[in-house]
Design a protein around this motif. Structure first.
Motif, short mmCIF file in Angstrom:
data_model
loop_
_atom_site.label_atom_id
_atom_site.label_comp_id
_atom_site.label_asym_id
_atom_site.label_seq_id
_atom_site.Cartn_x
_atom_site.Cartn_y
_atom_site.Cartn_z
N SER A 27 0.81 -1.22 0.00
CA SER A 27 0.00 0.00 0.00
C SER A 27 0.84 1.27 0.00
CB SER A 27 -0.95 0.00 1.21
OG SER A 27 -0.20 -0.09 2.41
N PHE A 28 2.15 1.12 -0.15
CA PHE A 28 3.05 2.27 -0.15
C PHE A 28 3.12 2.85 -1.56
CE2 PHE A 28 6.88 4.75 0.20
CZ PHE A 28 6.92 5.14 1.53
N HIS A 29 2.88 4.13 -1.70
CA HIS A 29 2.85 4.78 -3.01
C HIS A 29 4.02 5.77 -3.10
CE1 HIS A 29 0.24 6.90 -6.32
NE2 HIS A 29 1.41 6.47 -6.76
N LEU A 98 0.24 21.35 -9.88
CA LEU A 98 0.75 20.01 -10.15
C LEU A 98 0.92 19.23 -8.85
CD1 LEU A 98 1.97 17.85 -12.02
CD2 LEU A 98 4.14 19.08 -11.90
N ALA A 99 1.54 19.85 -7.85
CA ALA A 99 1.75 19.17 -6.57
C ALA A 99 0.42 18.80 -5.92
CB ALA A 99 2.56 20.08 -5.64
N LYS A 100 -0.56 19.67 -6.05
CA LYS A 100 -1.88 19.39 -5.46
C LYS A 100 -2.54 18.21 -6.16
CE LYS A 100 -6.04 21.83 -3.96
NZ LYS A 100 -6.79 23.13 -4.00
N GLU A 101 -2.44 18.16 -7.49
CA GLU A 101 -3.01 17.03 -8.22
C GLU A 101 -2.33 15.72 -7.83
OE1 GLU A 101 -3.25 17.49 -12.45
OE2 GLU A 101 -3.98 19.55 -12.31
N LEU A 102 -1.02 15.76 -7.73
CA LEU A 102 -0.27 14.55 -7.40
C LEU A 102 -0.55 14.11 -5.97
CD1 LEU A 102 3.06 15.49 -9.16
CD2 LEU A 102 1.65 13.50 -9.73
N SER A 103 -0.68 15.07 -5.04
CA SER A 103 -0.93 14.70 -3.65
C SER A 103 -2.27 13.99 -3.48
CB SER A 103 -0.89 15.94 -2.76
OG SER A 103 -1.95 16.84 -3.06
N SER A 104 -3.20 14.25 -4.41
CA SER A 104 -4.50 13.58 -4.34
C SER A 104 -4.40 12.10 -4.67
CB SER A 104 -5.49 14.25 -5.30
OG SER A 104 -5.13 14.00 -6.65
N LEU A 105 -3.23 11.67 -5.17
CA LEU A 105 -3.01 10.25 -5.48
C LEU A 105 -2.62 9.45 -4.24
CD1 LEU A 105 -0.96 10.61 -8.81
CD2 LEU A 105 -3.43 10.30 -8.53
N GLN A 106 -2.63 10.12 -3.08
CA GLN A 106 -2.31 9.49 -1.81
C GLN A 106 -0.86 8.97 -1.80
OE1 GLN A 106 -5.64 6.65 -1.50
NE2 GLN A 106 -6.61 8.04 -0.04
N PHE A 129 2.07 19.51 2.10
CA PHE A 129 0.96 18.56 2.10
C PHE A 129 1.25 17.35 3.00
CE2 PHE A 129 0.25 20.22 -2.41
CZ PHE A 129 -0.75 21.10 -2.00
N GLY A 130 2.40 17.35 3.67
CA GLY A 130 2.73 16.27 4.60
C GLY A 130 3.36 15.05 3.95
N ILE A 131 3.96 15.24 2.77
CA ILE A 131 4.58 14.12 2.05
C ILE A 131 6.10 14.27 2.11
CG2 ILE A 131 4.76 12.92 -0.16
CD1 ILE A 131 2.01 14.22 -0.87
N LYS A 132 6.76 13.26 2.59
CA LYS A 132 8.21 13.30 2.76
C LYS A 132 8.93 13.03 1.44
CE LYS A 132 6.90 13.63 6.98
NZ LYS A 132 6.88 14.94 7.64
#
Length: 366
Positions: A27-29, A98-106, A129-132
């Protein structure tokens, strides 16, 4: 190389292994970023192929430019997100979109294999967005020392492929680049089928490079082509790009029986399909050599101002297939990492490599 939990902030960073502990591999993306250039994009593929084979349940999305999508299609199972960063995602507001669209991919983490201003901005937004993220260490200080003229010290640096692998290791996904991966040939495009003859060997030649100091003189390359053609043992395909290169190579091909210029005849995807069927690729320190290496095609490279020690040799190609000028005559080599710098007395360094030397290596490989 570090895991970026902020941009310039000194607050506590989160360890990469904890990212994996939060979620199982299935489940890691992971988002992988590499926009350009062609050779650097091609060098990511063998690493990604081994990442996929090592972690078959890992979900991977690659972010790149639309033109390079066919290259990443050589990696089974990855999702490819193409972004036109000069129009739809132009500027800081476009990158935020772009970053917002990609962050929606979880996404769970980002592997930045490019590390330029555009990707730094994206990493900042992902942090928001809290993504490392983990980012490539390009080894700029080492490369600067390698090309320093005086005092001259030369040693092999870490390969770009290994630098990519190090990013995944930082995210707790180490890969072994020696791990074998089966790469299949593609069906030949019809226009190429009609030109090539069986059971001859097929040689690709890419005589151009982005910068003149790493381009073999076309007059000398023609000597190589002429000798290969007269043996009547090989079909020779000339690769390049742009109208000027096409005109030069089509004119050259007209003089020979077994030589064919592919520029303008194929789509980029069809070029890759053709390259996958070659028995050998002869190239400069340029993208075509890296594309051929994707398919385990033997690659013979000719080096001028640059040097394989900088880490840009095609993947898993033998050192004896990398042809260099006489370092006794040109002791200051390499004078440039990318071939974009001129040094007095080294403007004709490529002429030092005779056609006979190139032919000898080709014959030994074939």
């Amino acid at each position: 190389m570090i895991i970026s939990s902020e941009m310039g902030n000194t607050s506590k960073k989160r360890n990469a292994s904890s990212l994996l502990n939060d979620k199982e591999e299935a489940s890691f993306h992971l988002l992988v970023i590499r926009f350009s250039a062609m050779g650097d994009v091609a060098m990511t593929v063998p690493v990604l192929q081994r990442l996929v084979k090592t972690y078959p349940k890992l979900k991977i999305t690659v972010l790149t430019k639309p033109f390079f999508k066919p290259i990443f299609e050589e990696v089974p199972g990855v999702n490819i997100f193409t972004a036109d960063v000069k129009q739809k995602y132009k500027g800081i507001f476009g990158l935020f979109k772009l970053a917002k669209e990609l962050s929606s991919l979880q996404l769970d983490a980002v592997a930045d294999l490019h590390n330029v201003l555009r990707t730094k901005i994206l990493r900042f937004f992902f942090f928001f967005f809290g993504i490392k993220s983990a980012v490539i260490d390009k080894g700029r200080a080492e490369k600067k020392k390698l090309t320093k003229l005086q005092p001259k010290t030369i040693r092999p640096l870490k390969s770009t492929h290994q630098r990519y692998a190090d990013v995944f290791a930082e995210l707790n996904f180490p890969v072994d680049l020696n791990h074998s991966v089966v790469v299949n040939k593609h069906p030949l495009p019809q226009v190429i089928k009609e030109k090539l003859k069986q059971p001859r060997k097929w040689i690709g030649i890419a005589p151009f490079a982005a910068h003149e100091p790493k381009m073999y003189p076309l007059t000398q390359m023609e000597k190589v082509i002429a000798r290969l053609d007269e043996t009547n043992l090989y079909d020779i395909l000339l690769f390049g790009g742009g109208k000027n290169e096409q005109e030069q190579l089509e004119k050259l091909a007209e003089n020979y029986t077994n030589v064919f210029c592919v520029i303008g005849k194929l789509s980029f995807k069809e070029e890759l399909q053709t390259v996958s069927n070659l028995d050998l690729m002869l190239s400069m320190d340029s993208g075509n050599g890296h594309l051929a290496a994707l398919y385990n095609v033997p690659v013979v490279t000719i080096w001028g101002a640059t040097h394989p020690f900088a880490g840009f040799a095609p993947f898993q190609q033998k050192p004896e297939q990398q042809i260099l000028p006489d370092l006794k005559k040109y002791p200051l080599l390499p004078t440039s990492i990318y071939g974009n710098k001129q040094v007095d007395g080294y403007d004709e360094v490529m002429k030092n490599i005779g056609a006979e030397k190139v032919l000898k290596v080709i014959e030994e490989v074939l």
